[in-house]
Design an enzyme around this catalytic site. Structure first.
Site, short mmCIF file in Angstrom:
data_model
loop_
_atom_site.label_atom_id
_atom_site.label_comp_id
_atom_site.label_asym_id
_atom_site.label_seq_id
_atom_site.Cartn_x
_atom_site.Cartn_y
_atom_site.Cartn_z
N ALA A 169 0.83 -1.21 0.00
CA ALA A 169 0.00 0.00 0.00
C ALA A 169 0.86 1.26 0.00
O ALA A 169 1.86 1.34 0.69
CB ALA A 169 -0.98 0.03 1.15
N THR A 170 0.38 2.23 -0.76
CA THR A 170 1.25 3.35 -1.12
C THR A 170 0.48 4.44 -1.83
O THR A 170 -0.58 4.19 -2.37
CB THR A 170 2.32 2.81 -2.11
OG1 THR A 170 3.35 2.16 -1.41
CG2 THR A 170 2.95 3.88 -2.97
N THR A 171 1.07 5.63 -1.86
CA THR A 171 0.69 6.61 -2.87
C THR A 171 1.97 7.20 -3.45
O THR A 171 2.76 7.81 -2.71
CB THR A 171 -0.16 7.75 -2.27
OG1 THR A 171 -1.37 7.18 -1.77
CG2 THR A 171 -0.51 8.79 -3.32
#
Lengths: 249, 259
Positions: free
Chosen positions: B39-41
């Site tokens: 999970a990341t942006t």
């Protein structure tokens, strides 16, 4: 032949003479330890004398271009494999030479039925402090020496190499100005190329300054700089005479 | 590692690895595989001074926050940057393969790898990771920015990928990761109706915009770590332009955000 020790020794000695004879016409190269990095210099045809090997490692050499290329590739392969399988910090010049290049060169030199490498090299490793920087002379027969002098020359024969090295170590000013250092190295390069003596009838400064400039008509000065401090992991930076503000004419 | 797919390129580090029996990516999957960290942006957009690539710094495993100090924007070489989204174990390994491979090529061949070759190298790594992607345990959807040196002056370009390795060049911006939906919407709005548009922003405006984007994304995505000046938590931001790559420190980001 190999069953007869005397003939084997004679064959090795013949190879030594052959290699040294071939190396005589080579363009000398130099390395200088400085407080903020290591400078390597050679005069060739562009990408032919001074090379980046790995993040903190570089080399300069004289000899047969094909042999320089083989050793360069071997060193790059070994360094990158080591960095990938372990870590970039584990790549060390000491191990690269002691366990990689030197044994191969020695084996090749003493295998009298194969062609010897015609090459003399200077390898450099930049460290966190000048005291732990490494400059290593590696010879065609696998012999190597860790150098403690400030300036190292690579030339052939050994007597003129030593004379150039001694002259530079005695006369090169204590400066960090790369342009000034390169000027002195190119003067020594010209004296070696012209086969002049560093003791008898030594050319004046004016002659030396004009000499190397005239000799560069169809040659390229290759300069490699290993910086001690850098934003990037790769510390090597190629420099030109223009970058340093040195004019040929 | 299996034999690299496609045609072997002289001087390619993957060819050297294959010849020596080494390999960066293992695709075997165990039924007892642990919960993935992911999970990341991450996103990149063109602005007046080049390309800005940024990423939040949170890594999660399920509903657990593993750390808020991870760097997802990685300098690959002097002219290319990778932003990783997905499973870090695989993504960091891809970054390591690219770093070694690009530098190996440049040093051994005495010339840098071209931008198209770099873009395809990443596509190849993604394709080789296909078994892990299909099993749902090793998906990576990265962004890549590199300098096109065939034009003068050199122009930075942005590329995005799908998990199977298809590559696309982004005209204005690209985003990836669990928070990318929010980011894409805002970037699209700003590009169409904003003043200034992202491509017209100067460095200060672009960094301020970036940090506000991440703050917004973190409000809608628990797996995106935001920006918190009070805890001195900022993003990883790198600028790519003809001069090379520049990383923006937390201090610089803080002063840009305040201004």
């Amino acid at each position: 032949m190999t069953e007869e020790p005397y003939r084997w020794l004679e064959a090795v000695e013949n190879r030594r003479e052959y290699v040294q004879d071939q190396l005589k016409g080579g363009s000398p190269a130099f390395g200088v330890k400085l407080p903020d990095g290591i400078l390597l210099l050679g005069v060739g045809s562009g990408n032919s004398k001074v090379f980046e090997l790995f993040d903190r490692h570089a080399m300069t050499a004289l000899g047969h271009p094909a042999d320089i290329e083989k050793i360069r590739q071997a060193a790059i392969d070994a360094a990158h494999m080591e960095a990938f399988t372990r870590a970039p910090e584990d790549v060390s010049l000491r191990r690269l030479i002691s366990f990689g290049l030197s044994p191969q060169l020695k084996t090749n030199f003493e295998q009298i039925f194969s062609a010897p490498f015609i090459v003399e090299m200077l390898l450099a490793e930049i460290s966190n402090t000048p005291e732990t920087d490494l400059l290593v002379r590696l010879h065609y027969d696998g012999g190597f020496q860790f150098q403690s002098s400030r300036v190292i020359a690579v030339g052939s024969p050994a007597t003129t190499e030593k004379a150039a090295q001694s002259w530079l170590n005695s006369n090169l000013p204590e400066t960090t100005q790369k342009a000034e250092i390169v000027e002195w190295l190119l003067q020594a390069w010209w004296v070696l190329r012209e086969g002049k003596s560093f003791t008898e009838n030594f050319p004046s400064e004016t002659e030396r300054k004009a000499g190397w400039r005239e000799a560069l008509t169809d040659r390229i000065v290759e300069i490699g700089w290993l910086a001690r401090q850098s934003q990037r992991v790769a510390r090597y930076q190629p420099l030109s005479l223009n970058d340093l503000g040195l004019k040929i004419s | 590692m299996s034999e690299p797919q496609g045609i072997a390129i002289a001087g390619d580090f993957l060819s050297l690895l294959a010849a020596r029996g080494g390999g960066p990516l293992k695709t075997e999957h165990s039924a007892a595989a642990p919960v993935q960290t992911q999970a990341t942006t991450v996103f990149a957009f063109h602005f007046a001074d080049g390309v800005l690539m940024a990423g939040d710094r949170r890594a999660t495993a399920g509903n657990v926050i593993v750390t808020d100090k991870i760097d997802k924007v990685i300098e690959i070489d002097a002219t290319s940057v990778l932003a990783i989204a997905g499973v870090p174990a695989t993504a960091f390994e891809m970054a390591r393969v690219m770093q070694t491979s690009f530098e190996y090529y440049r040093r051994s061949q005495l010339q840098p790898l071209s931008l198209p070759a770099k873009v395809r190298a990443l596509a190849r790594l993604l394709r080789e990771n296909l078994p892990m992607t299909m099993q749902g345990v090793g998906i990576v959807v990265p962004l890549f920015a590199g300098l096109d040196q065939t034009v003068s002056p050199s122009q930075p370009q942005i590329y995005f990928y799908d998990p199977l390795g298809a590559q696309f060049q982004a005209v204005g911006y690209a985003a990836s990761g669990s928070g990318s939906g929010t980011i894409r919407s805002i970037l699209s709005f700003q590009e169409n109706y904003g003043n200034p548009r992202p491509s017209q922003m100067n460095l200060q405006q672009a960094v301020q915009f970036t940090l506000r984007l991440l703050i917004t994304a973190s409000e809608f995505d628990s797996a995106t770590g935001g920006v918190n000046p009070e805890t001195h938590t900022y993003a990883t931001i790198k600028i790519l332009n003809a001069s090379g790559i520049r990383s923006l420190s937390a201090g610089e980001q803080g002063s840009f955000l305040k201004s």
